[in-house]
Design an enzyme around this catalytic site. Structure first.
Site, PDB file in Angstrom:
ATOM      1  CG  ASP A   1      -2.679   4.998  -4.251  1.00  0.00           C
ATOM      2  OD1 ASP A   1      -2.034   4.874  -3.193  1.00  0.00           O
ATOM      3  OD2 ASP A   1      -2.580   5.981  -5.013  1.00  0.00           O
TER       4      ASP A   1
ATOM      5  CG  HIS B   1      -2.263   0.648   0.957  1.00  0.00           C
ATOM      6  ND1 HIS B   1      -2.430   1.690   0.070  1.00  0.00           N
ATOM      7  CD2 HIS B   1      -3.501   0.388   1.452  1.00  0.00           C
ATOM      8  CE1 HIS B   1      -3.696   2.051   0.043  1.00  0.00           C
ATOM      9  NE2 HIS B   1      -4.376   1.284   0.866  1.00  0.00           N
TER      10      HIS B   1
END
Length: 439
Positions: A416, A412
């Protein structure tokens, strides 16, 4: 006594310590020069270490599974006991012991035995002094036996204990029916009457009290360390999507039915590889390495596909380099070749490193959903779940279709949630319309 001290050599790759995976000799054994004496693990390979001299083993550094620093004494030999044939080695040993230098192995002393996928953990080592000291923590005493459902001391009255001593019965073997497993005279009577076979307390099944301590070492230790580091350092998120592979399965079965004799049988994996290669150029940050120390993301044009493979030694990830240059049949051949090499422990170092993205699959055991752990320093991993027929709604009607879920995990910090979902949706479109994969 002519003593030859063989130090743990520098096995390459810049390592400062190695794990002793297995010993094939013990103190007192007579060994010949070039005899296989131990397996030592580097960052990516198990290396066979052979005896540099003939002699009698007089000291061994540490137990299997422990770490030893490069340059520390690995093993010591008495060379005079085997005659004058080792005199040249003995004199070399004397000079070596005087200056306490590191013994460098001959090329024949070290033979790669198999490659590994992960980095070894860094551990402190303890200075050694004769006879030999180990770098691992001191061993602990074995735990008290577990008996009668309670660990530790057996619960029984003094009279029961005296009877057990008189009858030469080990109370740890007797199941007790009293509170907290307390053993009564009747329990002892029942045990003796059964001929020493464990009797079950009334109304209860026989209890299992055994336990086994297994030292985690070798590849399993390296896997455990890497998984811990990866899960701790990378903020994972997972995304799952179902894919209708009915058309893809029809194509696969058609191609298999009409393949040439030299062509391998196709599984779903080569199709997924081909689709992923086609989708990745739009998502370069998912085909990449991230170095969190330098904050540099390296995006690759080439697709070096890691194929997670279960072996007898543990999970390994052989790599198919430049998957973008392979057709469907070549992809299938390469999957078979590198996976078999990993299982047979014959994979080369280059075939076990350098992947840019990894696919993992458990086939029929793949379950409905999984949350795969990223193969650091990569930024994405694609998990394939099992294929099964399920009722689905298509054009307003309930029909039976062949469905399969894709479970992907992403870093992450780099990918995204929207981007990860976009990649899997692009992959889904290609797999549901397999003709588009080859256009």
């Amino acid at each position: 006594m002519g003593s030859f001290s063989f130090k743990l050599p520098d096995l390459g790759e810049g390592i400062v310590e190695s794990e002793i995976v297995e010993w094939y000799v013990k103190t007192g054994d007579v060994v010949e020069e070039d005899q296989h004496i131990a397996d030592v693990m580097t960052d990516k390979a198990v290396v066979e270490v052979t005896a540099p001299v003939s002699g009698i083993v007089t000291a061994i550094a540490c137990e299997a599974g422990e770490m030893l620093a490069v340059g520390k004494e690995l093993i010591r030999f008495d060379t005079e006991a085997c005659g004058s044939g080792t005199s040249s080695h003995a004199s070399a040993s004397d000079a070596q012991d005087q200056n306490n230098s590191v013994s460098q192995p001959k090329p024949a002393d070290i033979t790669p035995k198999g490659e590994r996928t992960s980095n070894s953990p860094n551990k402190e080592t303890v200075d050694q002094s004769p006879p030999v000291a180990c770098s691992a923590s001191p061993s602990r005493e074995a735990p008290l036996p577990v008996s009668n459902g309670v660990s530790g001391t057996v619960l029984a009255s003094p009279s029961v204990r005296q009877r057990a001593r008189d009858e030469q019965v080990n109370l740890a073997d007797v199941p007790g029916s009293g509170p907290a497993g307390r053993i009564s005279h009747k329990d002892l009577d029942d045990f003796i009457a059964s001929g020493g076979v464990l009797a079950s307390p009334a109304g209860l099944r026989s209890r299992r009290n055994g336990q086994t301590d297994v030292k985690i070492k070798g590849l399993r230790r390296v896997i455990a360390q890497k998984m811990l580091q990866t899960k701790r350092n990378i903020p994972h998120y997972s995304y799952v999507e179902e894919v209708d592979v009915t058309a893809l399965e029809e194509l696969r079965q058609h191609l298999n039915a009409n393949r040439e004799s030299h062509q391998p049988k196709l599984t779903l994996l080569p199709f997924i590889m081909q689709a992923l290669v086609k989708a990745l150029p739009k998502f370069p940050h998912c085909n990449a390495h991230y170095d969190d120390e330098t904050s540099i993301l390296t995006q690759f044009e080439a697709v070096h596909m890691g194929i997670a493979t279960m072996t007898n030694a543990g999970l390994m990830v052989p790599v198919i380099k430049h998957s973008e240059s392979l057709d469907l049949w070549q992809s299938a051949s390469e999957v078979s070749r590198v996976s078999e090499a990993a299982r047979n422990n014959t994979a080369k170092a280059d075939e076990l490193s350098g992947s840019s993205i990894t696919i993992t699959s458990l086939g029929a055991l793949g379950g409905i959903v999984s949350t795969p752990i990223i193969n650091a320093p990569e930024t994405a991993i694609i998990g394939i779940n099992k294929l099964q027929e399920r009722p689905v709604v298509k054009d307003g009607a309930i029909v039976i279709r062949k469905m399969m879920n894709l479970s992907a995990s992403f870093d992450h910090r780099i990918v995204d949630g929207y981007d990860g979902a976009q990649l899997i949706q692009a992959l889904k479109r290609l797999l549901e319309n397999p003709g588009a994969i080859f256009v």
